[in-house]
Design a protein around this motif. Structure first.
Motif, short mmCIF file in Angstrom:
data_model
loop_
_atom_site.label_atom_id
_atom_site.label_comp_id
_atom_site.label_asym_id
_atom_site.label_seq_id
_atom_site.Cartn_x
_atom_site.Cartn_y
_atom_site.Cartn_z
N GLY A 123 0.80 -1.22 0.00
CA GLY A 123 0.00 0.00 0.00
C GLY A 123 0.83 1.27 0.00
O GLY A 123 0.31 2.34 -0.30
N SER A 124 2.12 1.17 0.36
CA SER A 124 2.98 2.35 0.33
C SER A 124 3.23 2.75 -1.12
O SER A 124 3.20 1.92 -2.03
CB SER A 124 4.30 2.08 1.05
N GLU A 125 3.47 4.04 -1.35
CA GLU A 125 3.62 4.54 -2.71
C GLU A 125 5.04 4.33 -3.24
O GLU A 125 6.01 4.39 -2.48
CB GLU A 125 3.25 6.03 -2.78
N LEU A 126 5.13 4.09 -4.53
CA LEU A 126 6.40 3.96 -5.21
C LEU A 126 6.28 4.63 -6.57
O LEU A 126 5.17 4.98 -7.02
CB LEU A 126 6.79 2.49 -5.37
N THR A 127 7.41 4.83 -7.21
CA THR A 127 7.41 5.37 -8.57
C THR A 127 7.50 4.20 -9.56
O THR A 127 8.40 3.37 -9.45
CB THR A 127 8.60 6.32 -8.79
N TYR A 128 6.54 4.14 -10.47
CA TYR A 128 6.61 3.15 -11.55
C TYR A 128 6.92 3.89 -12.85
O TYR A 128 6.24 4.86 -13.19
CB TYR A 128 5.30 2.38 -11.71
N LEU A 129 7.95 3.44 -13.57
CA LEU A 129 8.31 4.04 -14.86
C LEU A 129 8.25 2.97 -15.94
O LEU A 129 8.84 1.89 -15.79
CB LEU A 129 9.70 4.66 -14.79
N HIS A 130 7.54 3.28 -16.99
CA HIS A 130 7.46 2.41 -18.16
C HIS A 130 8.38 3.02 -19.21
O HIS A 130 8.07 4.09 -19.77
CB HIS A 130 6.01 2.38 -18.67
N GLY A 131 9.52 2.41 -19.43
CA GLY A 131 10.49 3.07 -20.30
C GLY A 131 11.62 2.18 -20.74
O GLY A 131 11.49 0.94 -20.77
N VAL A 132 12.76 2.80 -21.03
CA VAL A 132 13.93 2.08 -21.55
C VAL A 132 15.20 2.60 -20.90
O VAL A 132 15.20 3.66 -20.27
CB VAL A 132 14.03 2.25 -23.09
N ALA A 133 16.28 1.84 -21.05
CA ALA A 133 17.59 2.23 -20.53
C ALA A 133 18.36 2.97 -21.61
O ALA A 133 18.36 2.58 -22.78
CB ALA A 133 18.36 1.00 -20.08
N VAL A 134 19.02 4.06 -21.19
CA VAL A 134 19.87 4.84 -22.11
C VAL A 134 21.19 5.13 -21.41
O VAL A 134 21.29 5.04 -20.18
CB VAL A 134 19.19 6.16 -22.56
N GLU A 135 22.20 5.49 -22.19
CA GLU A 135 23.48 5.88 -21.60
C GLU A 135 23.29 7.14 -20.75
O GLU A 135 22.39 7.95 -21.00
CB GLU A 135 24.52 6.13 -22.69
N ALA A 136 24.16 7.33 -19.76
CA ALA A 136 24.02 8.43 -18.82
C ALA A 136 24.03 9.79 -19.50
O ALA A 136 23.36 10.73 -19.06
CB ALA A 136 25.13 8.36 -17.77
N GLU A 137 24.79 9.91 -20.58
CA GLU A 137 24.93 11.22 -21.24
C GLU A 137 23.85 11.47 -22.30
O GLU A 137 23.79 12.56 -22.90
CB GLU A 137 26.30 11.34 -21.89
N THR A 138 22.98 10.51 -22.54
CA THR A 138 21.93 10.69 -23.55
C THR A 138 20.89 11.71 -23.07
O THR A 138 20.35 11.57 -21.98
CB THR A 138 21.21 9.36 -23.84
N PRO A 139 20.61 12.74 -23.85
CA PRO A 139 19.61 13.74 -23.44
C PRO A 139 18.23 13.10 -23.30
O PRO A 139 17.86 12.21 -24.07
CB PRO A 139 19.62 14.76 -24.58
N THR A 140 17.46 13.54 -22.30
CA THR A 140 16.11 13.05 -22.09
C THR A 140 15.12 13.98 -22.79
O THR A 140 15.13 15.18 -22.55
CB THR A 140 15.77 13.00 -20.59
N PRO A 141 14.27 13.45 -23.67
CA PRO A 141 13.24 14.29 -24.28
C PRO A 141 12.42 15.02 -23.21
O PRO A 141 12.16 14.45 -22.14
CB PRO A 141 12.39 13.29 -25.06
N ALA A 142 12.02 16.23 -23.51
CA ALA A 142 11.36 17.08 -22.51
C ALA A 142 10.07 16.49 -21.98
O ALA A 142 9.68 16.77 -20.83
CB ALA A 142 11.10 18.46 -23.11
N ASP A 143 9.39 15.66 -22.76
CA ASP A 143 8.10 15.13 -22.32
C ASP A 143 8.23 13.78 -21.62
O ASP A 143 7.22 13.14 -21.30
CB ASP A 143 7.16 14.99 -23.52
N LEU A 144 9.46 13.33 -21.35
CA LEU A 144 9.66 12.05 -20.67
C LEU A 144 10.27 12.26 -19.29
O LEU A 144 10.94 13.26 -19.03
CB LEU A 144 10.58 11.14 -21.49
N ASP A 145 10.01 11.28 -18.40
CA ASP A 145 10.59 11.29 -17.06
C ASP A 145 11.88 10.48 -17.07
O ASP A 145 12.09 9.64 -17.96
CB ASP A 145 9.60 10.68 -16.05
N ALA A 146 12.73 10.71 -16.08
CA ALA A 146 14.01 9.98 -16.00
C ALA A 146 14.27 9.53 -14.57
O ALA A 146 13.96 10.24 -13.61
CB ALA A 146 15.15 10.85 -16.50
N VAL A 147 14.84 8.35 -14.43
CA VAL A 147 15.27 7.79 -13.14
C VAL A 147 16.74 7.41 -13.28
O VAL A 147 17.12 6.72 -14.23
CB VAL A 147 14.43 6.56 -12.76
N ALA A 148 17.57 7.85 -12.34
CA ALA A 148 19.00 7.54 -12.39
C ALA A 148 19.25 6.11 -11.93
O ALA A 148 18.63 5.63 -10.97
CB ALA A 148 19.77 8.52 -11.51
#
Length: 289
Positions: free
Chosen positions: A196-221
């Motif tokens: 029941g505790s909250e967590l962040t769920y991200l539906h996405g893909v892995a990219v290299e650390a230096e790859t720019p993130t599109p403005a409309d997408l979220d990012a998790v390190a």
């Protein structure tokens, strides 16, 4: 790990009426608070904080029945500043208030002192590899959802269903590093993994650390370090959830690794058309124990 958990249980008893310094205890046991809390929750079936609360209320109930002290003294001794706050916590555990227990002697719900043991039952070996990775990032569409331990999480299902089909194609094109393909990412998980505790769920893909993130997408390190990668095949999501539980009950107690803070990921390698079965990889961030 088993001995560390039993030492933790002993210290809970020794300091039941005091604030328990889990971080200091973890350091003396040669582990981390994060790993200790995660393993306790997985093996005990409840968060450490809930176990401490139940044990305090079990002892408090015995004191009430004996009638040696007044209600306020018992409340203060167990860390509550008022009889009202103590009464709420007491009722949450026992289902009745302190006054009823003092008058009638019950009913009471006791929490026994836990004892952890490692039982070898000849289970199927876990197909695991250790991967050492530099820092990378996980990009996609994120949302906050409640943790559900068993069965399909409808909040995650709803989040995925709301994404248009072309967005999955776009995400796959962004993927630039292992693990490949569309990922199910869990981040910001409560160390005690309370249902029941909250967590962040991200539906996405892995990219290299230096790859720019599109403005409309979220990012998790995803910090640099090692990952334990578990190969899982079978009914979905039951086989995956069973494997996740088995990492705590079987794999971590038997291997010289512990969890480190960071996101966990599921990569779906293959699946049935109706998603009733799937072959997956579960990625967990680890470090030497």
């Amino acid at each position: 790990m088993i001995s560390a958990l039993n030492r933790l249980v002993d210290l809970v008893e020794e300091h039941l009426t005091e604030e328990l310094d889990v971080d200091a205890l973890a350091r003396t046991l040669g582990t981390t608070q994060y790993h200790l809390r995660r393993m306790f929750s997985s093996l005990a079936g409840m968060p450490l904080s809930e176990y401490v609360r139940r044990r305090r209320m079990t002892v408090a109930a015995a004191e009430l029945v004996r009638g040696d002290d007044d209600l306020l003294s018992i409340a203060v001794r167990h860390g509550y500043g008022s009889t009202e706050a103590f009464g709420r916590a007491f009722r949450a555990v026992h289902g009745v208030g302190p006054s009823e227990v003092r008058r009638d002697g019950g009913p009471l719900r006791s929490q026994s002192q836990l004892r952890f043991r490692l039982t070898v039952e000849g289970s199927i070996p876990m197909d695991t590899r250790i991967v050492d990775r530099p820092e990378f990032r996980l990009v996609g569409h994120a949302t906050r959802v409640p943790l559900i331990h068993h069965g399909v999480n409808p909040h995650i299902q709803q989040h995925i269903a709301a994404l248009p089909a072309q967005e999955h194609v776009r995400l796959k094109a962004l993927c630039g590093t292992e693990p490949a393909g569309i990922l199910q990412v869990i981040a910001d998980l409560d160390p005690e993994a309370t249902e029941g505790s909250e967590l962040t769920y991200l539906h996405g893909v892995a990219v290299e650390a230096e790859t720019p993130t599109p403005a409309d997408l979220d990012a998790v390190a995803a910090p640099a370090g090692r990952w334990a990668v578990f190969h899982v095949a079978g009914s979905y999501p039951q086989a995956l959830q069973s494997a996740w539980a088995a990492t705590a009950t079987d794999w971590f107690p038997s291997n010289p690794w512990r969890l480190r803070p960071g996101p966990s990921m599921v990569a779906v390698l293959d699946r049935a058309a109706d998603f009733s079965t799937a072959t997956c990889e579960l990625w967990l961030p680890v470090e030497p124990a």
